[in-house]
Design a protein around this motif. Sequence first.
Motif, short mmCIF file in Angstrom:
data_model
loop_
_atom_site.label_atom_id
_atom_site.label_comp_id
_atom_site.label_asym_id
_atom_site.label_seq_id
_atom_site.Cartn_x
_atom_site.Cartn_y
_atom_site.Cartn_z
N GLN B 240 0.80 -1.22 0.00
CA GLN B 240 0.00 0.00 0.00
C GLN B 240 0.83 1.27 0.00
O GLN B 240 0.29 2.36 -0.15
N THR B 241 2.15 1.15 0.21
CA THR B 241 2.97 2.35 0.16
C THR B 241 2.82 3.00 -1.22
O THR B 241 2.75 4.21 -1.35
N CYS B 242 2.78 2.15 -2.25
CA CYS B 242 2.57 2.68 -3.60
C CYS B 242 1.11 2.55 -4.05
O CYS B 242 0.56 3.47 -4.63
N LYS B 244 -1.80 3.17 -3.11
CA LYS B 244 -2.52 3.95 -2.10
C LYS B 244 -3.97 3.52 -2.04
O LYS B 244 -4.60 3.26 -3.06
N SER B 246 -7.95 4.12 -0.35
CA SER B 246 -8.87 5.05 0.27
C SER B 246 -10.27 4.49 0.10
O SER B 246 -10.71 4.25 -1.02
N ARG B 269 -1.74 14.36 -4.88
CA ARG B 269 -2.40 13.08 -4.67
C ARG B 269 -3.88 13.23 -4.40
O ARG B 269 -4.68 12.43 -4.83
N LYS B 275 -5.72 8.13 -7.43
CA LYS B 275 -4.52 8.21 -6.61
C LYS B 275 -3.43 7.22 -7.03
O LYS B 275 -2.73 6.65 -6.21
#
Lengths: 203, 557
Positions: B240-242, B244, B246, B269, B275
């Motif tokens: 999830q660092t890349c 992303k 939501s 972002r 995103k």
Amino acid sequence: MSNKSNSKIVVLFKRFERFWHWAQALMILLLLLTGLEMHGLFELFGFGSAVETHNLIGFVWTGLVVLIYTWILTTGEWQQYFPTLKGVEGTLRFYLYGVFKGEKHPHHMTPDDKFNPLQRLGYIAILFGLLPLQVISGFAFYFFPDLRAAGVIGHVDLIAILHTFNAYALLSFVVIHLYMITFGEKLSSHIKAMITGKEKIEE
Amino acid sequence: MQANREVGFAMKGKTITITITILLLSWINAVLATGSEKTQQQDLSRANMTADHSKFEQLDQEFDYAPDVTEACLECHTEAAKQVHKTFHWKWAAKVDGKMVGKGKNGFNNYCVAARGNESCTQCHTGYGWRNDDFDQEAEENVDCLVCHDGTGTYKKSAAMSGHPYYEDTKLGDFLQPAVDLRAVAQSVGAPKRENCLACHANGGGGNGVKHGDTDMSLVDPVHSLDVHMSPEKLNFSCQTCHKTSGHEIAGRYNGKKAFIDHKKDMGRIERDGKNVSCESCHGEKPHEIREIDNHTSKVACTSCHIPEMARGPYLTKLTWDWSTATKLKNGKPYSEEKLFDGVEAHSYMSKKGTFTWGRNVTPEYRWYKGELKQKTLQTVINPDSAPIDINPPTGDYNDPDARIWPFKVHRGKQPYDTEFNRILPIKLYGKKGTGALWTEYDWAKALAAGAKLNEVEFSGQFDFIETNGFWPIKHMVAPAEDAVDCNACHSRDSRLTGLNDFYLIGRDSNFWVELFGLLAVVGGLLGIMGHGALRYITALRRKKLQAKQVQGGDHE
């Protein structure tokens, strides 16, 4: 065979002239090596180092070419390169025939007229044709990404083809040039003259 | 597949050790390098959670049915299922050019061709019970929260039960899959770990590493040389660092959504839809500090140089799959053969699936790409004369400012198609006797007829096999800078970019006439001076002799 009293030693190539000649020789050699490596013909320095070296020398060489032009124009040396058709035929005849018969070179070398008519034509083409074209196409090559971003030119192919063509032409010149230096009074006379500047000429 | 399970099992034990190590290392790192941006851990996100799910009464129950757990989750997370329902993880299809495309509908690949009609494929769906078209896509309790949020590593979805976990101890070949302890799993939930994502994304297509080429189980704990971002040795990025997230929407490419939409740093972002994160989002577009290298970035993707080979871990990735050889039987029984591929043993033939080749440390192929793949569907009419058929070719070319040269795994298949309608045919693979399933009855005509029916496509009854290319963009497994692809890998006559011919590439390309001129001018010049020199030498020698003779003759007189 010649009477010593009839000849004298003169300075044919001045100090700066000798400097630019040899500096340019070295740089063109390196540019050819790195350039042809980048063209994919062989591996020598490694592609990345070849690119770096080529670009660096390219810029230094450009500076030198500007100095050479300034020198040639301000010292009146440009007259040495002024082309003439007179004597071209005789010079050609010498290289294609006379030299095998042991004839003497038809051109009488003096400090004011050091190039034979063929050299005049050749050097004017190299110095004022091939070299600036190579510098300009080199610049276009170097700044191609910026030119493309600015919308000036979309593809590098024409620049690359011109630059490569010119490089081969220059390499061909170097090959023939290296042979032509053996046409002095002795095999080593001309190269000596380009090192010391001095050449023995007949009065 | 058995081997994969065993590896997976061994990994669970390993994972606990790794997790503890990571936590310890992160702590040490944080203490030693306070303020360093290097510590972005996945597991701290769990440690930092404000809720301990083992303390929730709703989860402290004897669950015997997984959707009951979902209902318990939804008591607090009221919007979660609605959010999931909107995602590609749930729909498995998206509208592209007015048509639904995806695993769930119309889409196909050159692995098992189509998921629809093959309930074993739906074990990877984030839901329960996608057995056939009657599956209720609207039911909130059908959302599988646990497959992504399980923290125990024991939650496995069953192929036979369309995505339900193993409620009973089940023998899978020689391996005993224990029944799931839903209470323990429910109490363990937290942010998805690598294992959660990779359970499906690394094992799609029938096993570890089969599909992507840059996504396999080695990413659970990669060494630094395998993946500089995910290796616990340094950055220790989570998925999830890349990617992303939501509201359960997760950044990434899929049908109808581009993999990246910009090539600049920090493009806002928050404002950006989806995103999605590209390399440039963090590194910028000119990160090299060497002009010549930065010059590449407007046309060459970061990944092209920085992922020198695919599948650089211990696992193979599948390279070719020829269905046309499937259904061969030995003594009336299906069989399989194994072979060594790049030092690792794997199936080379299975009666169920046909012939395979695999590879490790595979050089990618390169194509123009702008983050989208043009997915063909089961309705697309193909031209059999133009085989191999590109199933999902990337788009873009040199003149397209959005396109970059990008590395791909090209999976080469040979799969059934309708020779009358010229359309790819889905296969009914998995099912009981009488359903026509290929893996039960080994009869192509029946399996294709059943597959066509389940996918609502017409089948003429005439079929043959056709070569196809499946494109898999390579973006994971970024290598350390010093391992980046060498200049001459592309800038040479023997270039990796052979085939990308819509531009002039230095070192690879040349103009025939210029080369001919060069050859004549240089070699011709050399030959010319050699001839001239030789003639000069001979004539001079002759003159000397003649002179000497004349002198001799003079002496005699």
